[in-house]
Design a protein around this motif. Structure first.
Motif, short mmCIF file in Angstrom:
data_model
loop_
_atom_site.label_atom_id
_atom_site.label_comp_id
_atom_site.label_asym_id
_atom_site.label_seq_id
_atom_site.Cartn_x
_atom_site.Cartn_y
_atom_site.Cartn_z
N LEU A 35 0.82 -1.21 0.00
CA LEU A 35 0.00 0.00 0.00
C LEU A 35 0.86 1.26 0.00
CD1 LEU A 35 -2.76 -1.14 2.53
CD2 LEU A 35 -2.96 -0.97 0.04
N VAL A 36 1.97 1.23 0.73
CA VAL A 36 2.89 2.38 0.71
C VAL A 36 3.41 2.60 -0.71
CG1 VAL A 36 5.19 3.17 1.44
CG2 VAL A 36 3.58 2.26 3.13
N ALA A 37 3.86 1.52 -1.36
CA ALA A 37 4.36 1.64 -2.73
C ALA A 37 3.27 2.15 -3.66
CB ALA A 37 4.88 0.28 -3.21
N ALA A 38 2.05 1.63 -3.52
CA ALA A 38 0.94 2.06 -4.38
C ALA A 38 0.66 3.55 -4.21
CB ALA A 38 -0.31 1.25 -4.05
N ALA A 39 0.67 4.02 -2.97
CA ALA A 39 0.37 5.43 -2.72
C ALA A 39 1.45 6.33 -3.31
CB ALA A 39 0.22 5.66 -1.22
N TYR A 40 2.71 5.97 -3.12
CA TYR A 40 3.80 6.79 -3.67
C TYR A 40 3.73 6.84 -5.20
CZ TYR A 40 6.66 7.93 0.45
OH TYR A 40 7.13 8.46 1.62
N LEU A 41 3.56 5.69 -5.83
CA LEU A 41 3.55 5.65 -7.29
C LEU A 41 2.34 6.37 -7.86
CD1 LEU A 41 4.80 2.00 -7.88
CD2 LEU A 41 6.08 4.11 -8.27
N ALA A 42 1.17 6.17 -7.27
CA ALA A 42 -0.03 6.84 -7.76
C ALA A 42 0.08 8.35 -7.58
CB ALA A 42 -1.26 6.29 -7.05
N ARG A 43 0.65 8.78 -6.46
CA ARG A 43 0.83 10.23 -6.25
C ARG A 43 1.82 10.82 -7.24
NH1 ARG A 43 -0.61 12.31 -0.99
NH2 ARG A 43 1.26 13.62 -0.98
N ALA A 44 2.71 9.98 -7.77
CA ALA A 44 3.66 10.43 -8.79
C ALA A 44 3.06 10.37 -10.20
CB ALA A 44 4.93 9.59 -8.73
N GLY A 45 1.78 10.06 -10.29
CA GLY A 45 1.10 10.06 -11.58
C GLY A 45 1.11 8.76 -12.33
N ARG A 46 1.58 7.68 -11.70
CA ARG A 46 1.61 6.38 -12.36
C ARG A 46 0.27 5.67 -12.20
NH1 ARG A 46 5.73 9.19 -12.75
NH2 ARG A 46 7.79 8.31 -13.20
N SER A 47 -0.09 4.88 -13.20
CA SER A 47 -1.28 4.03 -13.07
C SER A 47 -0.88 2.78 -12.30
CB SER A 47 -1.84 3.66 -14.44
OG SER A 47 -0.87 3.01 -15.24
N VAL A 48 -1.66 2.46 -11.27
CA VAL A 48 -1.27 1.42 -10.31
C VAL A 48 -2.44 0.49 -10.05
CG1 VAL A 48 -0.42 0.94 -7.98
CG2 VAL A 48 0.35 3.00 -9.19
N LEU A 49 -2.17 -0.81 -10.10
CA LEU A 49 -3.14 -1.84 -9.72
C LEU A 49 -2.53 -2.71 -8.64
CD1 LEU A 49 -5.75 -3.56 -10.17
CD2 LEU A 49 -4.44 -4.84 -11.90
N VAL A 50 -3.25 -2.89 -7.54
CA VAL A 50 -2.82 -3.78 -6.46
C VAL A 50 -3.68 -5.04 -6.51
CG1 VAL A 50 -2.58 -4.08 -3.96
CG2 VAL A 50 -2.11 -1.84 -5.00
N LEU A 51 -3.03 -6.20 -6.57
CA LEU A 51 -3.72 -7.48 -6.53
C LEU A 51 -3.52 -8.12 -5.16
CD1 LEU A 51 -2.63 -8.97 -10.00
CD2 LEU A 51 -4.74 -7.72 -9.45
N GLU A 52 -4.58 -8.27 -4.42
CA GLU A 52 -4.51 -8.85 -3.08
C GLU A 52 -5.30 -10.15 -3.02
OE1 GLU A 52 -4.26 -10.32 0.39
OE2 GLU A 52 -2.98 -8.60 -0.10
N ARG A 53 -4.63 -11.22 -2.57
CA ARG A 53 -5.24 -12.56 -2.53
C ARG A 53 -6.43 -12.62 -1.57
NH1 ARG A 53 -4.25 -16.78 1.11
NH2 ARG A 53 -2.61 -15.51 2.06
N LEU A 54 -6.31 -11.99 -0.42
CA LEU A 54 -7.37 -12.06 0.59
C LEU A 54 -8.52 -11.12 0.24
CD1 LEU A 54 -5.09 -12.10 3.77
CD2 LEU A 54 -6.16 -14.06 2.63
N GLY A 55 -9.55 -11.18 1.02
CA GLY A 55 -10.71 -10.33 0.77
C GLY A 55 -10.57 -8.95 1.35
N HIS A 56 -9.41 -8.61 1.86
CA HIS A 56 -9.16 -7.30 2.44
C HIS A 56 -7.69 -6.97 2.28
CE1 HIS A 56 -7.14 -9.28 5.82
NE2 HIS A 56 -8.14 -10.15 5.78
N THR A 57 -7.35 -5.70 2.33
CA THR A 57 -5.96 -5.29 2.32
C THR A 57 -5.43 -5.26 3.76
OG1 THR A 57 -6.60 -2.95 2.39
CG2 THR A 57 -6.19 -3.93 0.21
N GLY A 58 -4.13 -5.08 3.90
CA GLY A 58 -3.52 -4.96 5.23
C GLY A 58 -2.54 -6.05 5.57
N GLY A 59 -2.67 -7.24 4.95
CA GLY A 59 -1.72 -8.32 5.24
C GLY A 59 -1.69 -8.67 6.71
N ALA A 60 -0.48 -8.67 7.28
CA ALA A 60 -0.32 -9.00 8.70
C ALA A 60 -0.59 -7.80 9.60
CB ALA A 60 1.10 -9.51 8.96
N ALA A 61 -0.72 -6.61 9.02
CA ALA A 61 -0.95 -5.39 9.81
C ALA A 61 -2.44 -5.05 9.79
CB ALA A 61 -0.10 -4.24 9.28
#
Length: 520
Positions: free
Chosen positions: A22-48
């Motif tokens: 999510l940190v990487a996605a936010a930085y890249l999207a804020r820099a104007g890049r098109s970003v897609l995050v694929l998450e296996r679980l039904g929610h984001t966050g992982g272990a956090a």
């Protein structure tokens, strides 16, 4: 993810929606890049994440990871996160029996109280002065090393020069931490309290010549430039919720229930194959960032899998109706449990537990650390629970490597949990079981996770909470400029398995985003 999204090419596809992804996605999207995050679980966050693990009980626990030290304020500021941490007034309490009576070492609550606690425990020995010298040294190292975590990797000599203290360099980077601890401290209990930071999630002896314990210790004392471990206000889910919001606001697409199954790349363009409950698909990208472990990355790219470094922890979440009374009546339980409550963590006890586990046996006196997050942040409990005096309790057990659970995970888990709680009960004036809350079905509010449970639920290889063995925070032959690079030019690691990974830090996510932006 809308069905048509799979047909377009993204600037970046991120595999895994944990906090680093999510940190990487936010930085890249804020820099104007098109970003897609694929998450296996039904929610984001992982272990956090924060969850309500007990049926019908309004208690949101940080279920897997629970304290924050290594998250740079820079990331919080850069991404405009509405996220706060709260310091703990007490650093630690370690109960012990001396001369036939219960006592203990309380660290925190002001310099005078800490000095007096050391004097009561150690008598004429000046262990407090040694404590001040030692942590003054680690504090100076933290101030100089921590800012480098979000910079390109320094060389070994550059980091050594930045620290500019040869005694500190030798103590932390060159000789086993056990040598330093034995040289600086005399009291067995004090030695053990210091050593624990070298063993969190790391199965190692204090004198291991390969120094995995030193690397673990270093990351545990440099966070924020101070080494303080803070409680996330609202639980760990508050952090990943804020990160997900920042990524979405910047334009990133977060697709949950999408499991990446293969990465094909020629170094310039990549395709990520995925599957969902509804079928399969492929999405194209210029860059792929992988928040999963190096072990999982190799499976995705078809490269040889590295040997996993096994995890070595027992994680226990509990909800109590009240804090238990202590045998040491000189200490208020609300203070004793406010920091890190050490159990069976004398220096010799830790050595014995390691030797037993290395020989394939459960430690007779399993060492553990206990935290009561609700004392610092009662917002994780519903108002009714707060009014009734309920508290959360988290136990983190040491020296329980994954190999001990491979025969019968469920049976060994029960046996280890019983033994760990017995070690705690030895210092309580009442059994902990009498303090446990019950859920809506009348079951005790307690759950335990072994390394094998973490491997199954979170795909942590061997249950290793760092994804692999921790690395020194300086460049080596194969680490690349940011410590995230792989053998594939347009595939980078953005998870805890990157150099300078581990813990709840966001550092690998930041560094992976910087590596991608530099390459563009």
């Amino acid at each position: 993810m809308p069905a048509h999204e799979g047909s377009r090419t993204y600037d970046a596809v991120i595999v895994g929606g944990g906090h680093n992804g999510l940190v990487a996605a936010a930085y890249l999207a804020r820099a104007g890049r098109s970003v897609l995050v694929l998450e296996r679980l039904g929610h984001t966050g992982g272990a956090a994440v924060s969850t309500r693990p007990f049926t019908g009980v309004d208690a949101r626990l940080s279920r897997y990871s629970y304290l924050v030290s290594l998250l740079p304020r820079k990331i919080v500021r850069d991404l405009g996160l509405t996220f706060r941490v709260r310091g703990r007034t007490i650093s630690s309490y370690t109960p012990v029996e001396r001369a036939g009576r219960p006592t203990g070492l309380l660290v925190g609550g002001g310099e005078r109280r800490t000095r007096e606690a050391f004097a009561r425990l150690t008598g004429g020995k000046d262990e407090y002065a040694a404590w001040q010298r030692f942590y003054g040294m680690t504090g100076r190292v933290a101030q100089r090393v921590f800012p480098t975590l979000t910079e390109p990797l320094p060389t070994r000599d550059e980091l050594r020069g930045r620290i500019d203290d040869e005694d500190a360099w030798r103590a932390l980077f060159e000789e086993p931490i056990g040598v330093t601890i034995e040289r600086e401290f005399d009291d067995d209990l004090v030695r053990g309290v210091v050593l624990t930071d070298a063993l969190i999630g790391t199965f190692a002896d204090a004198h291991d010549p390969d120094l995995p314990q030193n690397r673990c210790f270093l990351y545990h004392v440099i966070g924020g430039g101070t080494g303080a471990w803070d409680v996330p206000v609202g639980g760990m889910g508050a952090l990943t919720g804020a990160l997900a919001a920042a990524a979405r606001t910047a334009g990133a697409i977060l697709a949950t229930g999408y499991e990446a199954v293969r990465i094909d790349t020629d170094g310039r363009r990549a395709e990520v194959a995925y599957r969902t409950a509804d079928g399969e698909g492929v999405v194209a990208a210029r860059h792929v960032l992988v928040g999963a472990s190096p072990h999982e990355l190799a499976a995705l790219t078809g490269d040889p899998r590295p040997e996993p470094a096994e995890g070595a922890q027992l994680k226990v979440n509990m909800l109590l109706k009240r804090l238990p009374a202590l045998r040491d009546t000189a200490v208020d339980p609300r203070e004793a449990f406010a920091g890190t409550f050490h159990i069976a963590e004398g220096y010799e006890q830790l050595a014995a537990a390691h030797a037993e586990a290395a020989a394939g046996r459960l430690p007779a006196a399993p060492p553990s650390e206990i935290y009561c997050h609700s004392l610092t942040d009662p917002s994780i409990l519903g108002p009714d629970l707060v009014a009734r005096g309920y508290q959360t309790l988290t136990l983190f057990g040491l020296h329980t490597p994954a190999r001990l659970f491979t025969g019968d995970n469920d049976t060994v888990r029960r046996e280890l949990l019983k033994s760990a709680l017995a070690q705690l009960d030895a210092h309580l004036a009442e059994p902990l079981v009498d303090c446990l809350a019950t859920d809506a079905d009348g079951r005790p509010c307690i759950e335990a996770k072994t390394p094998l449970d973490l491997e199954r639920e979170l795909r942590l290889p061997g249950g290793n909470i760092f994804h692999r063995a921790l690395a020194w925070p300086y460049a080596q032959e194969d680490t690349g400029r940011w410590g995230v690079e792989t053998r594939h030019a347009n595939v980078v690691l953005c998870g805890a398995g990157a150099v300078r990974g581990g813990g709840v830090s966001g550092v690998p996510g930041h560094n992976a985003a910087m590596a991608v932006l530099e390459r563009d």
